[in-house]
Design a protein around this motif. Structure first.
Motif, PDB file in Angstrom:
ATOM      1  N   PRO A 135      23.017  -2.998 -40.107  1.00  0.00           N
ATOM      2  CA  PRO A 135      22.665  -3.584 -39.367  1.00  0.00           C
ATOM      3  C   PRO A 135      23.573  -3.622 -37.965  1.00  0.00           C
ATOM      4  O   PRO A 135      24.841  -5.304 -38.345  1.00  0.00           O
ATOM      5  CB  PRO A 135      22.152  -4.740 -39.806  1.00  0.00           C
ATOM      6  N   GLY A 136      23.618  -3.266 -37.220  1.00  0.00           N
ATOM      7  CA  GLY A 136      24.552  -3.992 -35.349  1.00  0.00           C
ATOM      8  C   GLY A 136      25.721  -3.239 -35.718  1.00  0.00           C
ATOM      9  O   GLY A 136      26.477  -4.007 -34.989  1.00  0.00           O
ATOM     10  N   ARG A 137      26.224  -2.888 -36.663  1.00  0.00           N
ATOM     11  CA  ARG A 137      27.607  -2.356 -36.907  1.00  0.00           C
ATOM     12  C   ARG A 137      27.714  -0.389 -37.478  1.00  0.00           C
ATOM     13  O   ARG A 137      27.720  -0.014 -38.198  1.00  0.00           O
ATOM     14  CB  ARG A 137      28.019  -2.522 -37.578  1.00  0.00           C
ATOM     15  N   PRO A 138      27.317   0.112 -35.822  1.00  0.00           N
ATOM     16  CA  PRO A 138      27.297   1.263 -36.311  1.00  0.00           C
ATOM     17  C   PRO A 138      28.540   2.422 -36.360  1.00  0.00           C
ATOM     18  O   PRO A 138      28.595   2.918 -36.699  1.00  0.00           O
ATOM     19  CB  PRO A 138      26.975   1.878 -34.971  1.00  0.00           C
ATOM     20  N   GLU A 139      29.547   1.536 -36.481  1.00  0.00           N
ATOM     21  CA  GLU A 139      30.669   1.811 -36.152  1.00  0.00           C
ATOM     22  C   GLU A 139      31.367   1.718 -37.656  1.00  0.00           C
ATOM     23  O   GLU A 139      32.673   2.813 -37.847  1.00  0.00           O
ATOM     24  CB  GLU A 139      32.132   1.300 -35.295  1.00  0.00           C
ATOM     25  N   ASP A 161      14.697   1.701 -38.237  1.00  0.00           N
ATOM     26  CA  ASP A 161      15.475   0.826 -39.069  1.00  0.00           C
ATOM     27  C   ASP A 161      16.928   0.369 -38.737  1.00  0.00           C
ATOM     28  O   ASP A 161      17.745   0.993 -37.689  1.00  0.00           O
ATOM     29  CB  ASP A 161      15.964   2.212 -40.256  1.00  0.00           C
ATOM     30  N   PRO A 162      16.613  -0.249 -38.280  1.00  0.00           N
ATOM     31  CA  PRO A 162      18.443  -1.654 -38.068  1.00  0.00           C
ATOM     32  C   PRO A 162      19.843  -1.207 -39.009  1.00  0.00           C
ATOM     33  O   PRO A 162      20.622  -0.631 -38.216  1.00  0.00           O
ATOM     34  CB  PRO A 162      18.277  -2.939 -38.727  1.00  0.00           C
ATOM     35  N   PHE A 163      19.601   0.190 -40.033  1.00  0.00           N
ATOM     36  CA  PHE A 163      20.748   0.727 -40.849  1.00  0.00           C
ATOM     37  C   PHE A 163      21.180   2.079 -39.741  1.00  0.00           C
ATOM     38  O   PHE A 163      21.533   2.722 -40.915  1.00  0.00           O
ATOM     39  CB  PHE A 163      20.530   0.014 -41.988  1.00  0.00           C
ATOM     40  N   GLY A 164      20.368   2.490 -39.379  1.00  0.00           N
ATOM     41  CA  GLY A 164      19.856   3.893 -38.489  1.00  0.00           C
ATOM     42  C   GLY A 164      18.856   4.374 -37.844  1.00  0.00           C
ATOM     43  O   GLY A 164      18.615   4.238 -38.873  1.00  0.00           O
ATOM     44  N   ARG A 165      18.720   4.421 -37.171  1.00  0.00           N
ATOM     45  CA  ARG A 165      17.577   5.108 -36.381  1.00  0.00           C
ATOM     46  C   ARG A 165      17.997   6.749 -36.604  1.00  0.00           C
ATOM     47  O   ARG A 165      19.011   7.290 -36.933  1.00  0.00           O
ATOM     48  CB  ARG A 165      17.371   4.116 -34.865  1.00  0.00           C
ATOM     49  N   PRO A 166      16.807   7.178 -36.718  1.00  0.00           N
ATOM     50  CA  PRO A 166      16.593   8.560 -36.431  1.00  0.00           C
ATOM     51  C   PRO A 166      18.037   9.736 -35.935  1.00  0.00           C
ATOM     52  O   PRO A 166      18.542  10.331 -36.705  1.00  0.00           O
ATOM     53  CB  PRO A 166      15.689   9.590 -36.282  1.00  0.00           C
ATOM     54  N   GLU A 167      17.316   9.313 -34.341  1.00  0.00           N
ATOM     55  CA  GLU A 167      18.645   8.965 -33.457  1.00  0.00           C
ATOM     56  C   GLU A 167      19.792   9.723 -33.878  1.00  0.00           C
ATOM     57  O   GLU A 167      21.077  10.249 -33.266  1.00  0.00           O
ATOM     58  CB  GLU A 167      17.977   9.622 -31.533  1.00  0.00           C
ATOM     59  N   GLU A 168      20.272   8.636 -34.258  1.00  0.00           N
ATOM     60  CA  GLU A 168      22.352   8.515 -35.490  1.00  0.00           C
ATOM     61  C   GLU A 168      22.804   9.127 -35.885  1.00  0.00           C
ATOM     62  O   GLU A 168      23.697   8.664 -36.168  1.00  0.00           O
ATOM     63  CB  GLU A 168      22.533   6.577 -35.649  1.00  0.00           C
ATOM     64  N   PHE A 169      22.060   9.953 -36.553  1.00  0.00           N
ATOM     65  CA  PHE A 169      22.587  10.736 -37.098  1.00  0.00           C
ATOM     66  C   PHE A 169      22.731  11.550 -36.928  1.00  0.00           C
ATOM     67  O   PHE A 169      22.404  12.271 -35.861  1.00  0.00           O
ATOM     68  CB  PHE A 169      21.374  11.386 -38.731  1.00  0.00           C
ATOM     69  N   PRO A 170      23.851  12.514 -37.645  1.00  0.00           N
ATOM     70  CA  PRO A 170      24.659  13.923 -37.422  1.00  0.00           C
ATOM     71  C   PRO A 170      24.000  14.107 -37.258  1.00  0.00           C
ATOM     72  O   PRO A 170      22.825  14.382 -37.650  1.00  0.00           O
ATOM     73  CB  PRO A 170      25.437  13.818 -38.198  1.00  0.00           C
TER      74      PRO A 170
END
Length: 215
Positions: A135-139, A161-170
């Protein structure tokens, strides 16, 4: 021990004893769907229980897997390598029915399934609440674990989800979003969506995807 279609099996691994709770289909099964828990909970998680209740009626036996650290009553999960060792050692028990095995789990369990899928010969992976980053560490992305699974993979992810929202996925990730869901697929009351509806999104997505994959 068995209760109806439920059976519990203990499997020795180098990391300690693991436990498999089987939910078998009454009909000839099309596959075994093996699901493990995350680092902060067990197989009582709402999504795992929903799938265990729904999939057997669709022709899939479900194996809910408790990793050795959880069976031993410890509160903190060990290093990823130890998790992988336990999962790999219990794989023969999952494959014993002679059916295709779909590996999966939630959070840390999803990571284990992705890391070991190719080596173990999993037919596919179901990744529930995949922890794409802390969470809070997208890098600190773990996308390479997901994309490196080497088999068809379905991600089911909460919309917040703070561990990765759907739009963040490859791009190209096969993903079903559970609207308003957090990492545990809990939905706030103000969203106007009940837990039963959210769980139906998960079970419908997984069964539909498996039906398309396995024919």
């Amino acid at each position: 021990m068995s209760t109806g279609a439920r059976e519990t099996e203990t499997v020795a691994t180098p990391a300690g004893d693991a436990r498999i709770t089987w939910y078998r289909t009454a009909e000839p099964a099309r596959a075994v769907v093996a699901l493990s828990h995350g680092a902060g909970g067990g197989i009582e998680a709402r999504d795992l229980q929903a799938l265990a209740a729904a999939l057997p009626a669709r022709g899939y036996s479900v194996a809910l897997v408790e990793q050795p650290w959880r069976v031993a009553g410890k509160k903190v999960a060990p290093a990823p390598k130890t998790l992988d060792t336990g999962w790999t050692a219990l794989w023969p028990a999952l494959a014993k029915p002679g059916l295709p095995v779909v590996a999966g789990g939630r959070s840390a369990g999803a990571r284990v399934a992705c890391r070991t899928a190719r080596e173990l010969g999993a037919r596919a992976v179901v990744a529930l609440s995949f922890p794409l980053h802390p969470p809070g560490r997208p890098e600190k992305s773990r996308a390479d674990e997901l994309t490196g699974a080497g088999v068809p993979t379905l991600v089911v992810q909460g919309g917040r989800d703070p561990f990765g929202r759907p739009e963040e996925f490859p791009p190209g990730t096969e993903l079903t979003e559970v609207a308003h869901g957090d990492h545990g697929f809990a939905v706030p009351k103000k969203a106007g969506v009940g837990e039963a509806e959210s769980m139906a999104v998960i079970t419908d997505a997984v069964t539909g995807w498996l039906d398309g994959l396995l024919g």
